[in-house]
Structure formats: C-alpha cells, structure tokens
Scaffold this active site. Structure first.
Site, PDB file in Angstrom:
ATOM      1  N   TYR A 106       0.864  -1.190   0.000  1.00 57.35           N
ATOM      2  CA  TYR A 106       0.000   0.000   0.000  1.00 57.35           C
ATOM      3  C   TYR A 106       0.896   1.234   0.000  1.00 57.35           C
ATOM      4  CZ  TYR A 106      -4.276   2.442   0.045  1.00 57.35           C
ATOM      5  OH  TYR A 106      -5.288   3.268  -0.346  1.00 57.35           O
ATOM      6  N   ARG A 158      -8.488  10.460  -8.653  1.00 57.90           N
ATOM      7  CA  ARG A 158      -7.600  11.135  -7.686  1.00 57.90           C
ATOM      8  C   ARG A 158      -6.883  10.064  -6.880  1.00 57.90           C
ATOM      9  NH1 ARG A 158      -8.156  11.723  -2.087  1.00 57.90           N
ATOM     10  NH2 ARG A 158      -6.875   9.960  -2.583  1.00 57.90           N
ATOM     11  N   LYS A 176      -5.978  -1.977  -1.079  1.00 56.58           N
ATOM     12  CA  LYS A 176      -6.835  -1.727   0.076  1.00 56.58           C
ATOM     13  C   LYS A 176      -7.517  -3.015   0.539  1.00 56.58           C
ATOM     14  CE  LYS A 176      -8.129   2.359   1.837  1.00 56.58           C
ATOM     15  NZ  LYS A 176      -8.025   3.775   1.661  1.00 56.58           N
ATOM     16  N   ASP A 248     -10.727   6.932  -3.713  1.00 60.11           N
ATOM     17  CA  ASP A 248      -9.930   7.770  -4.621  1.00 60.11           C
ATOM     18  C   ASP A 248     -10.695   8.294  -5.837  1.00 60.11           C
ATOM     19  OD1 ASP A 248      -7.923   7.619  -2.826  1.00 60.11           O
ATOM     20  OD2 ASP A 248      -6.435   6.702  -4.133  1.00 60.11           O
ATOM     21  N   ASP A 271     -11.717   7.981   1.998  1.00 60.23           N
ATOM     22  CA  ASP A 271     -10.913   9.217   1.922  1.00 60.23           C
ATOM     23  C   ASP A 271     -11.536  10.318   2.767  1.00 60.23           C
ATOM     24  OD1 ASP A 271      -9.198   8.066  -0.123  1.00 60.23           O
ATOM     25  OD2 ASP A 271     -10.958   8.232  -1.394  1.00 60.23           O
ATOM     26  N   ASN A 454      -2.541   6.361   9.408  1.00 59.61           N
ATOM     27  CA  ASN A 454      -2.938   5.632   8.207  1.00 59.61           C
ATOM     28  C   ASN A 454      -4.363   5.120   8.370  1.00 59.61           C
ATOM     29  OD1 ASN A 454      -3.165   3.594   6.163  1.00 59.61           O
ATOM     30  ND2 ASN A 454      -0.935   3.645   6.015  1.00 59.61           N
TER      31      ASN A 454
HETATM   32  P1  NAD Z   1      -8.702  16.483  -2.592  1.00 57.95           P
HETATM   33  O1  NAD Z   1      -8.300  16.590  -4.000  1.00 57.95           O
HETATM   34  O2  NAD Z   1     -10.123  16.225  -2.250  1.00 57.95           O
HETATM   35  O3  NAD Z   1      -8.264  17.808  -1.811  1.00 57.95           O
HETATM   36  C1  NAD Z   1      -7.045  18.478  -1.972  1.00 57.95           C
HETATM   37  C2  NAD Z   1      -7.227  19.882  -1.431  1.00 57.95           C
HETATM   38  O4  NAD Z   1      -5.974  20.537  -1.372  1.00 57.95           O
HETATM   39  C3  NAD Z   1      -8.152  20.763  -2.267  1.00 57.95           C
HETATM   40  O5  NAD Z   1      -9.060  21.414  -1.424  1.00 57.95           O
HETATM   41  C4  NAD Z   1      -7.194  21.782  -2.884  1.00 57.95           C
HETATM   42  O6  NAD Z   1      -7.806  23.036  -3.110  1.00 57.95           O
HETATM   43  C5  NAD Z   1      -6.165  21.885  -1.790  1.00 57.95           C
HETATM   44  N1  NAD Z   1      -4.907  22.462  -2.254  1.00 57.95           N
HETATM   45  C6  NAD Z   1      -4.258  22.250  -3.416  1.00 57.95           C
HETATM   46  N2  NAD Z   1      -3.160  23.020  -3.472  1.00 57.95           N
HETATM   47  C7  NAD Z   1      -3.118  23.738  -2.319  1.00 57.95           C
HETATM   48  C8  NAD Z   1      -2.241  24.713  -1.785  1.00 57.95           C
HETATM   49  N3  NAD Z   1      -1.155  25.092  -2.458  1.00 57.95           N
HETATM   50  N4  NAD Z   1      -2.529  25.215  -0.574  1.00 57.95           N
HETATM   51  C9  NAD Z   1      -3.606  24.840   0.118  1.00 57.95           C
HETATM   52  N5  NAD Z   1      -4.475  23.921  -0.343  1.00 57.95           N
HETATM   53  C10 NAD Z   1      -4.236  23.381  -1.543  1.00 57.95           C
HETATM   54  O7  NAD Z   1      -7.771  15.351  -1.957  1.00 57.95           O
HETATM   55  P2  NAD Z   1      -7.949  14.616  -0.550  1.00 57.95           P
HETATM   56  O8  NAD Z   1      -8.720  13.372  -0.717  1.00 57.95           O
HETATM   57  O9  NAD Z   1      -8.423  15.584   0.460  1.00 57.95           O
HETATM   58  O10 NAD Z   1      -6.440  14.153  -0.260  1.00 57.95           O
HETATM   59  C11 NAD Z   1      -5.420  15.104  -0.083  1.00 57.95           C
HETATM   60  C12 NAD Z   1      -4.136  14.412   0.352  1.00 57.95           C
HETATM   61  O11 NAD Z   1      -4.327  13.784   1.602  1.00 57.95           O
HETATM   62  C13 NAD Z   1      -3.633  13.330  -0.594  1.00 57.95           C
HETATM   63  O12 NAD Z   1      -2.235  13.382  -0.650  1.00 57.95           O
HETATM   64  C14 NAD Z   1      -4.055  12.060   0.069  1.00 57.95           C
HETATM   65  O13 NAD Z   1      -3.217  10.950  -0.261  1.00 57.95           O
HETATM   66  C15 NAD Z   1      -3.884  12.445   1.519  1.00 57.95           C
HETATM   67  N6  NAD Z   1      -4.645  11.617   2.425  1.00 57.95           N
HETATM   68  C16 NAD Z   1      -3.975  11.001   3.444  1.00 57.95           C
HETATM   69  C17 NAD Z   1      -4.651  10.221   4.325  1.00 57.95           C
HETATM   70  C18 NAD Z   1      -3.927   9.562   5.466  1.00 57.95           C
HETATM   71  O14 NAD Z   1      -2.754   9.520   5.526  1.00 57.95           O
HETATM   72  N7  NAD Z   1      -4.591   9.040   6.428  1.00 57.95           N
HETATM   73  C19 NAD Z   1      -6.009  10.023   4.157  1.00 57.95           C
HETATM   74  C20 NAD Z   1      -6.676  10.660   3.096  1.00 57.95           C
HETATM   75  C21 NAD Z   1      -5.982  11.470   2.247  1.00 57.95           C
END
Ligand code: NAD
Length: 549
Positions: A106, A158, A176, A248, A271, A454
């Site tokens: 993963y 995504r 997953k 995603d 997510d 995670n």
């Molecule tokens: P998403 O596409 O829904 O959201 C991304 C957000 O970031 C958007 O609101 C966008 O406007 C914002 N963004 C982009 N550039 C930016 C900047 N320069 N400054 C501020 N904001 C900015 O994606 P998501 O599902 O919310 O996931 C985002 C990240 O979080 C991914 O890398 C994902 O892998 C990670 N994530 C990690 C975990 C975990 O570790 N538990 C869980 C879920 C998501």
C-alpha cells in the site's frame, strides 16, 4: 485426504480442482506446502518437487527473496505475484510482517506501482468495467465467481495525491482489499476490487503505449452519473447487502456519490470518513500528552478537499459531544485551499467548504493564516510536498508549548514535512503524525517514534463490524466509535515516545476492537441484520479469516 478447505464455506462455489488446476488456483494452492497425503489424494504427484515445506519455511523463503530485491517496486511486483499464486501464503507473510510489508503493498509504494501499472501489469485482479460496458454491467458482475461481501471501487481520478491515473488506479482497490484481509481478516474471496474505467484526462497516459485503460477522455455529467448508478444498482442486486467502499474518486464525485447513496445503501468513502476517524483518534492521543481538551483546540487545515472536510466534520461532531454548540465548533476549524483561507463571501466555494467559510479578512498564504488564527493544530491534507516549511513549524512552536502537526498527504513526495523536520524545527515539542512511514528520529538524546495516521487503522475494523452484523448503512456514529476505540488502544509507552497510534503489529487486535465497537453501534441503532450476540468482541473475532494451512 480431503480437498483443501476454503474458510467461509457457505458462500463459496463447490468446484474442487485437482492436479495442475489446483496449483493454479491461488485460493487453494499451497505449492510445496501440500503434504504427502494431499499430493496422493489430489492428483499432485509429479507436479511438485519432493520436498514438503511448512508454511513457516515457505514464508521465510519469500522474505529472503523479497529482501534481496533492489527496489520497492520490484518487491511490490514480487508480492503481487505471490498473491496471484498462493493467497494464504501471501496473507501469512503480510500479517506476520505488517510493518515491513504494508508500505510495499500500500502507501507509499502503491503510488509508484499505479504510475507504472501498465508496465508491471501481469494477471488481472477484480473487475474492470469500462464506459463501453454501459447497459451490461449486471452481466459482467455475474461473471464474478464468488459472493462478494465487500467491494472497493474507484474511477481512478484522484489516486493518492497523484491525480488522474485512469485505469492504472486499480492498484488502490487491490491494495486496500489486501489490507482488509490482512488487518481485519475479511476473507479474500469476499473481497472484490472494481475499476470503473470512465477514461482519463491524463495526456501522458493517453499517449502511453502500455496504458491498460480506455483511451478516451473521461465521460462526465449525466453519462457519468448514469454509469455509476448502473454499477451501484447491479452490484447491490448481484451481491445483496454488499458493503461498497468508494475510493480515490476526485472530490466533486466523492461528495456527490457519498451523499447520493449513504442513506439507503451500505456505503462509505474512506478518503472522507476513514481519514476523519484516524485523524480524530490522533488528536485524542495528542491531547492525552498535552492535557488539552478537544473543545478548546483551533484546527487549521492545509487543504479543503475530501480529507480536510471529512476530518473537520468529525472534529466538529466530537467538539459538540464535549459541549460546544455547532456554531462554536465550526468556528474552531479553518480550511485553506489553493486560493488561500476559506472565508465567508469568497466566490465559487463548493458546498462541502461552505460550513467552514467564516467571517475573516482574506489571507492568501498558510504562514499568515497561522500567525492570524493561532491554531493549536495544523493538519496537512493538500498533497503539497514541503508545505510545512521550517518557518511554519517554528511559528507553531512559538504559539504552542506542544503544537499538533499532522502531515498526512501521500505518497511521501507529497508529505507536508518529514518527521525529522517536524521534530527539529519545534525542538522536539511537536505532537506529530504522518501519512507516510518515517523512521524513528533521534534528537537531543531522545528518540521519537512517529507513526502513520494511516486509514488502515480504521477501515478494516469498520468493514469487519459492518459485514459481521450485515449492517444496512455505515454511519458517522460508527466512525466516531472507531476513532475512540483506536485512541484507547494507544498505550502510555506509545505516548512516551511520541507515537499517537498503536504499533502496527497490533492491527488485528485493534481491528477486532473497532469491529466490535462498530457492531455495537449497528445493533443499538437497529441497523444490523440479526439479534445482538452477548459477546460482541468474540462474535467479531469468530468472523476473522486467519491465513494458515
Ligand atoms: P482532494 O483533491 O479532495 O483535496 C485536496 C485539497 O488541497 C483541495 O481542497 C485543494 O484546493 C487543496 N490544495 C491544493 N493546493 C493547495 C495549496 N497550495 N494550498 C492549500 N491547499 C491546496 O484530496 P484529498 O482526498 O483531500 O487528499 C489530499 C491528500 O491527503 C492526498 O495526498 C491524500 O493521499 C492524503 N490523504 C492522506 C490520508 C492519510 O494519511 N490518512 C487520508 C486521506 C488522504
């Protein structure tokens, strides 16, 4: 000697392969682990070398081979090949070495694997349903030979923080579901990964000779909605009661699908909801260290997407459970997106951000937002690598004795800061959680052991509880119960070394406890299929697949 047994017999097909066909069936194959008697009884003589190996010896051999491989991607491919030929051995290796193997099957390795999916593609796994299959999705699902109880579905738009990877995103549902089986014992036969291939807008992939998906731009609008709806209807008809996890999807689709189906189907979006629970659990742990109350925190998110609003929504509910009004709780959570701080009156704000659009003068950059709002916690979920600069971290440390810093974006290249940076620039005072794995950090004579926030701490247990009880719906209350349970699993020794989550090798115990908590909510709220058992934990544990032969 009888045929090797499948674990969850009632739902399984009755065919009994022998000979080569048996060796080619990953769900029944034991390779050199077949005993002398089995070799005689099952027509295996001659197909195997004479030596009979124990499962433990087979697992050790796998590890020796794996560790000799030079790159994580090669290890991913080798593990996938094992998964394709001997599922029980694959899961034995994963379960017994979860710290080492989870990052290979993963995040973070799966991100690279998805980027190269066309190149490393060997055997298909799960179902690929493309936009050209409109009108015959039920027929395709009928091809699946097992009775699915859990589907993880994506349209690949995504993938982690890597964007639109089209059909290459199939690596995510596959990975997953491996974690569901490894971490919570959902039987592999009950797991179905699905890729809804609606095309891709990724030009590089469209021009890639090895791309495995449909070579067209994504279908959108009504055509997209009708396609997904056909899948949802067909899946629920083919596998009554199936739990469907959305994975995603880009955030415009993710919120829409969740809201469309969550009130009458057993669905959730990891997510949004899984992330929320794991982050809330991390906050509870951090507060055990700094002695604060959730209701008094000010949380500033870098990001305003699925993860950020999912976490913020659950934090608001938890703050309200500690006595704040909804308005007070909302006001303690702030979002920033690519256009700066989300504030009232900003144009073109999407629905999921509106709750967090507070009265405030515009602020364009994150550091100024920190200086202005004085958050006690910053949570990075924007997939902007390095966004928590030394100055951001130093400022958090000036404002707070024990600043809460969660850099959750994936994969590692997208992390807002490394564990080392978080501790160094706050002089070891940060209460830190990360989205990608980091090694322990040694600073000023103290060793910090950062642990990953995670989702794999949450979704396997939630799925286990929902499937075990035949839950009709998956509710926010279940995720809240999961967050509390996870936080309660963190020991004093964990906190002492700065770990906000339990050690990963405890994951099956943690998942069982979360499964029991989720089951409890299902029974209390009349969402379960049958009467509540007396011993919820024992009941849930009895449903867990253990990969052994
Ligand atoms: P998403 O596409 O829904 O959201 C991304 C957000 O970031 C958007 O609101 C966008 O406007 C914002 N963004 C982009 N550039 C930016 C900047 N320069 N400054 C501020 N904001 C900015 O994606 P998501 O599902 O919310 O996931 C985002 C990240 O979080 C991914 O890398 C994902 O892998 C990670 N994530 C990690 C975990 C975990 O570790 N538990 C869980 C879920 C998501």
């Amino acid at each position: 000697m009888t045929q090797p047994q499948r674990m969850s017999a009632p739902t399984l097909p009755t065919y009994s392969p022998r000979g080569l066909a048996l060796l080619r069936d990953p769900l029944l194959n034991k390779g050199t682990g077949f005993t002398e008697q089995e070799r005689d009884a099952l027509g295996l003589r001659g197909f195997l070398p004479a030596g009979v190996m124990s499962m433990q010896a087979q697992a050790e051999r796998i590890l020796v081979n794996l560790r000799s491989l030079p790159s994580d991607l090669e290890k991913y491919v080798a593990l996938n090949a094992l998964h394709d030929r001997n599922e029980a051995l694959f899961f034995r290796v994963v379960c017994d070495n979860i710290d080492e193997i989870q990052p290979l099957i993963y995040t973070p390795t799966v991100g690279l694997a998805c980027q190269k999916y066309g190149l490393i593609f060997q055997r298909p796994r799960g179902l690929f349903i493309s936009a050209n299959d409109r009108g015959r999705i039920a027929e395709i699902l009928a091809n699946w030979p097992y009775r699915a109880k859990l589907i993880v579905v994506t349209d690949g738009e995504r993938i982690l923080g890597l964007g639109d990877l089209g059909a290459n995103g199939m690596g995510i549902p596959v990975g997953k579901l491996s974690l569901y089986s490894a971490c919570a014992g959902i039987h592999p036969e009950e797991c179905l990964p699905v890729m809804l291939d609606v095309g891709t807008n990724n030009e590089e992939l469209l021009n890639d000779a090895y791309y495995i998906g449909l070579r067209q731009k994504r279908i959108t609008g009504a055509a997209y909605d009708a396609f997904v709806d056909e899948f949802m209807t067909a899946a629920r008809a083919a596998f009554p009661g199936v739990l469907i996890q959305f994975e995603d999807f880009a955030n415009h689709a993710a919120f829409k699908l969740l809201h469309k189906y969550r009130d009458d189907a057993c669905v959730f979006n990891d997510d949004i909801q899984g992330t929320a629970a794991v982050a809330l659990a991390g906050l509870f742990s951090a507060l055990r260290i700094n002695g604060g109350k959730l209701r008094d925190q000010t949380v500033l998110f870098l990001g305003a997407g699925e993860a950020a609003t999912g976490i913020a929504d659950l934090v608001v509910s938890a703050m309200m459970a500690e006595g704040l009004s909804e308005a007070e709780a909302l006001r303690r959570n702030w979002l920033t997106d690519s256009r700066g701080l989300v504030i009232k009156g900003r144009e073109n704000l999407h629905g999921h951000k509106l709750r967090y659009a507070h009265e405030q003068a515009p602020i364009g950059d994150f550091l100024t937002a920190i200086k202005t709002l004085k958050p006690t916690a910053i949570i990075g979920v924007a997939a902007v690598g390095g966004a928590f600069t030394p100055e951001v971290l130093q400022t958090m440390a000036e404002l707070n004795e024990r600043p809460i810093v969660f850099a959750l974006s994936n994969p590692t290249s997208k992390a807002e800061c490394s564990a080392e940076a978080a501790y160094r620039y706050t002089k070891g005072r940060a209460l830190f959680a990360c989205g990608s794995p980091y090694d322990p950090v040694r600073l000023d004579g103290k060793t910090f052991v950062p642990r990953q926030g995670n989702n794999s701490y949450i979704f396997p247990g939630v799925g286990l509880g929902a499937i075990a009880t035949g839950a009709r719906l998956v509710t926010d209350e279940m995720f809240m119960a999961a967050a509390h349970t996870l936080a309660n699993c963190v020991t004093g020794a964990d906190l002492e070394q700065g770990s906000l989550y339990p050690a990963l090798p405890r994951i099956r115990e943690v998942s069982a406890l979360i499964g029991a908590a989720v089951a409890g909510v299902a029974y209390q709220n009349g969402l379960a299929a049958g009467p509540a058992p007396n011993d919820l934990l024992g009941f849930v544990e009895s449903k867990m697949y253990d990969a052994r032969y």
